[in-house]
Write a protein that holds these residues in place. Sequence first.
Motif, PDB file in Angstrom:
ATOM      1  N   PRO A 180      -5.791  17.328 -20.734  1.00 29.29           N
ATOM      2  CA  PRO A 180      -6.926  16.847 -21.529  1.00 29.29           C
ATOM      3  C   PRO A 180      -7.069  15.321 -21.463  1.00 29.29           C
ATOM      4  O   PRO A 180      -6.377  14.594 -22.184  1.00 29.29           O
ATOM      5  CB  PRO A 180      -6.614  17.333 -22.946  1.00 29.29           C
ATOM      6  CG  PRO A 180      -5.140  17.522 -22.977  1.00 29.29           C
ATOM      7  CD  PRO A 180      -4.701  17.825 -21.575  1.00 29.29           C
ATOM      8  N   VAL A 181      -7.934  14.870 -20.586  1.00 34.23           N
ATOM      9  CA  VAL A 181      -8.204  13.441 -20.412  1.00 34.23           C
ATOM     10  C   VAL A 181      -9.707  13.207 -20.420  1.00 34.23           C
ATOM     11  O   VAL A 181     -10.493  14.129 -20.154  1.00 34.23           O
ATOM     12  CB  VAL A 181      -7.579  12.890 -19.105  1.00 34.23           C
ATOM     13  CG1 VAL A 181      -6.064  12.932 -19.159  1.00 34.23           C
ATOM     14  CG2 VAL A 181      -8.089  13.629 -17.883  1.00 34.23           C
ATOM     15  N   VAL A 182     -10.095  11.960 -20.722  1.00 33.54           N
ATOM     16  CA  VAL A 182     -11.511  11.608 -20.794  1.00 33.54           C
ATOM     17  C   VAL A 182     -11.771  10.217 -20.234  1.00 33.54           C
ATOM     18  O   VAL A 182     -10.871   9.384 -20.141  1.00 33.54           O
ATOM     19  CB  VAL A 182     -12.051  11.656 -22.249  1.00 33.54           C
ATOM     20  CG1 VAL A 182     -11.948  13.048 -22.836  1.00 33.54           C
ATOM     21  CG2 VAL A 182     -11.360  10.632 -23.125  1.00 33.54           C
ATOM     22  N   ALA A 183     -13.032  10.003 -19.906  1.00 31.69           N
ATOM     23  CA  ALA A 183     -13.577   8.677 -19.621  1.00 31.69           C
ATOM     24  C   ALA A 183     -14.619   8.400 -20.695  1.00 31.69           C
ATOM     25  O   ALA A 183     -15.356   9.308 -21.096  1.00 31.69           O
ATOM     26  CB  ALA A 183     -14.217   8.652 -18.232  1.00 31.69           C
ATOM     27  N   GLY A 189     -16.666  24.221 -33.596  1.00 31.99           N
ATOM     28  CA  GLY A 189     -15.742  24.665 -34.624  1.00 31.99           C
ATOM     29  C   GLY A 189     -14.277  24.399 -34.317  1.00 31.99           C
ATOM     30  O   GLY A 189     -13.389  24.902 -34.995  1.00 31.99           O
ATOM     31  N   ARG A 190     -13.997  23.606 -33.289  1.00 27.75           N
ATOM     32  CA  ARG A 190     -12.626  23.290 -32.885  1.00 27.75           C
ATOM     33  C   ARG A 190     -12.497  21.795 -32.644  1.00 27.75           C
ATOM     34  O   ARG A 190     -13.473  21.075 -32.579  1.00 27.75           O
ATOM     35  CB  ARG A 190     -12.269  24.026 -31.594  1.00 27.75           C
ATOM     36  CG  ARG A 190     -12.280  25.526 -31.713  1.00 27.75           C
ATOM     37  CD  ARG A 190     -11.774  26.129 -30.437  1.00 27.75           C
ATOM     38  NE  ARG A 190     -11.826  27.582 -30.491  1.00 27.75           N
ATOM     39  CZ  ARG A 190     -11.311  28.348 -29.567  1.00 27.75           C
ATOM     40  NH1 ARG A 190     -10.697  27.834 -28.524  1.00 27.75           N
ATOM     41  NH2 ARG A 190     -11.392  29.662 -29.671  1.00 27.75           N
ATOM     42  N   GLU A 238     -11.986  23.781 -22.200  1.00 25.81           N
ATOM     43  CA  GLU A 238     -11.267  25.023 -22.529  1.00 25.81           C
ATOM     44  C   GLU A 238     -10.733  24.977 -23.958  1.00 25.81           C
ATOM     45  O   GLU A 238     -10.852  25.950 -24.704  1.00 25.81           O
ATOM     46  CB  GLU A 238     -10.125  25.254 -21.542  1.00 25.81           C
ATOM     47  CG  GLU A 238     -10.614  25.712 -20.185  1.00 25.81           C
ATOM     48  CD  GLU A 238      -9.494  25.883 -19.165  1.00 25.81           C
ATOM     49  OE1 GLU A 238      -8.304  25.716 -19.515  1.00 25.81           O
ATOM     50  OE2 GLU A 238      -9.815  26.180 -18.009  1.00 25.81           O
ATOM     51  N   ALA A 239     -10.140  23.856 -24.352  1.00 22.59           N
ATOM     52  CA  ALA A 239      -9.579  23.730 -25.697  1.00 22.59           C
ATOM     53  C   ALA A 239     -10.654  23.850 -26.783  1.00 22.59           C
ATOM     54  O   ALA A 239     -10.372  24.320 -27.887  1.00 22.59           O
ATOM     55  CB  ALA A 239      -8.831  22.408 -25.837  1.00 22.59           C
ATOM     56  N   HIS A 264     -17.337  29.200 -19.999  1.00 25.62           N
ATOM     57  CA  HIS A 264     -17.475  28.508 -18.706  1.00 25.62           C
ATOM     58  C   HIS A 264     -18.933  28.316 -18.294  1.00 25.62           C
ATOM     59  O   HIS A 264     -19.278  27.271 -17.726  1.00 25.62           O
ATOM     60  CB  HIS A 264     -16.708  29.256 -17.614  1.00 25.62           C
ATOM     61  CG  HIS A 264     -15.231  29.088 -17.712  1.00 25.62           C
ATOM     62  ND1 HIS A 264     -14.504  28.351 -16.814  1.00 25.62           N
ATOM     63  CD2 HIS A 264     -14.335  29.528 -18.634  1.00 25.62           C
ATOM     64  CE1 HIS A 264     -13.232  28.365 -17.158  1.00 25.62           C
ATOM     65  NE2 HIS A 264     -13.101  29.078 -18.267  1.00 25.62           N
ATOM     66  N   ASP A 265     -19.777  29.288 -18.565  1.00 27.41           N
ATOM     67  CA  ASP A 265     -21.171  29.174 -18.127  1.00 27.41           C
ATOM     68  C   ASP A 265     -21.963  28.157 -18.954  1.00 27.41           C
ATOM     69  O   ASP A 265     -23.107  27.857 -18.634  1.00 27.41           O
ATOM     70  CB  ASP A 265     -21.870  30.534 -18.136  1.00 27.41           C
ATOM     71  CG  ASP A 265     -21.980  31.156 -19.518  1.00 27.41           C
ATOM     72  OD1 ASP A 265     -21.264  30.735 -20.445  1.00 27.41           O
ATOM     73  OD2 ASP A 265     -22.806  32.086 -19.663  1.00 27.41           O
TER      74      ASP A 265
END
Length: 189
Positions: free
Chosen positions: A105-108, A130-131, A170-171, A176-177
């Motif tokens: 889990p990484v971001v820019a 909700g997560r 995913e977390a 996916h769609d």
Amino acid sequence: MKSFCSKAPLIFLITFIIITNCLFSEAQKCRPSGRIIGKKPPPGQCNQEDDSDCCLQGKVYTTYECSPQVTGQTKAYLTLNSFQKGGDGGGPSECDNKYHPDDTPVVALSTGWFNNKSRCLNNIRISANGRSVVAMVVDECDSRKGCDEDHDYQPPCKNNIVDASKAVWEALGVPHDQWGGMDITWSDA
């Protein structure tokens, strides 16, 4: 006359407060800083993995030096990016000069939020659907430049982008769609 004179300081004070608040509010807004004209990428030079956009010849793209103010629940737009070698993220990450697997889990962050690397290798909390998930800031989603080789011939990022690995999507439990773009909130973790 006497009645007006006693109210003058109060009127002046109210006017001063209104003007000060207006100027402060105006200073908090992030306005475009310029624009660039898109150039058509050389054949095979724009990686469209994860539905990434390629610059269009002649299209005008807005650039930003800033991002909206960070709050406890900063509104943003989540996009999908691969930080792996050969992925649509281009070169190695700005913070550590490394590639990162899609299952991490990484971001820019957009240029203003990236803030000259001040958030490098720090965690942020992303909430949506909700997560929530904690992700590490490893790169800048450049809001000032784009449409060139250094940026994989992709347009500059908007000023409110959190560009996230597949692990973040995913977390958050996003099907996916539906990966690619969604409204979120984020905060420093």
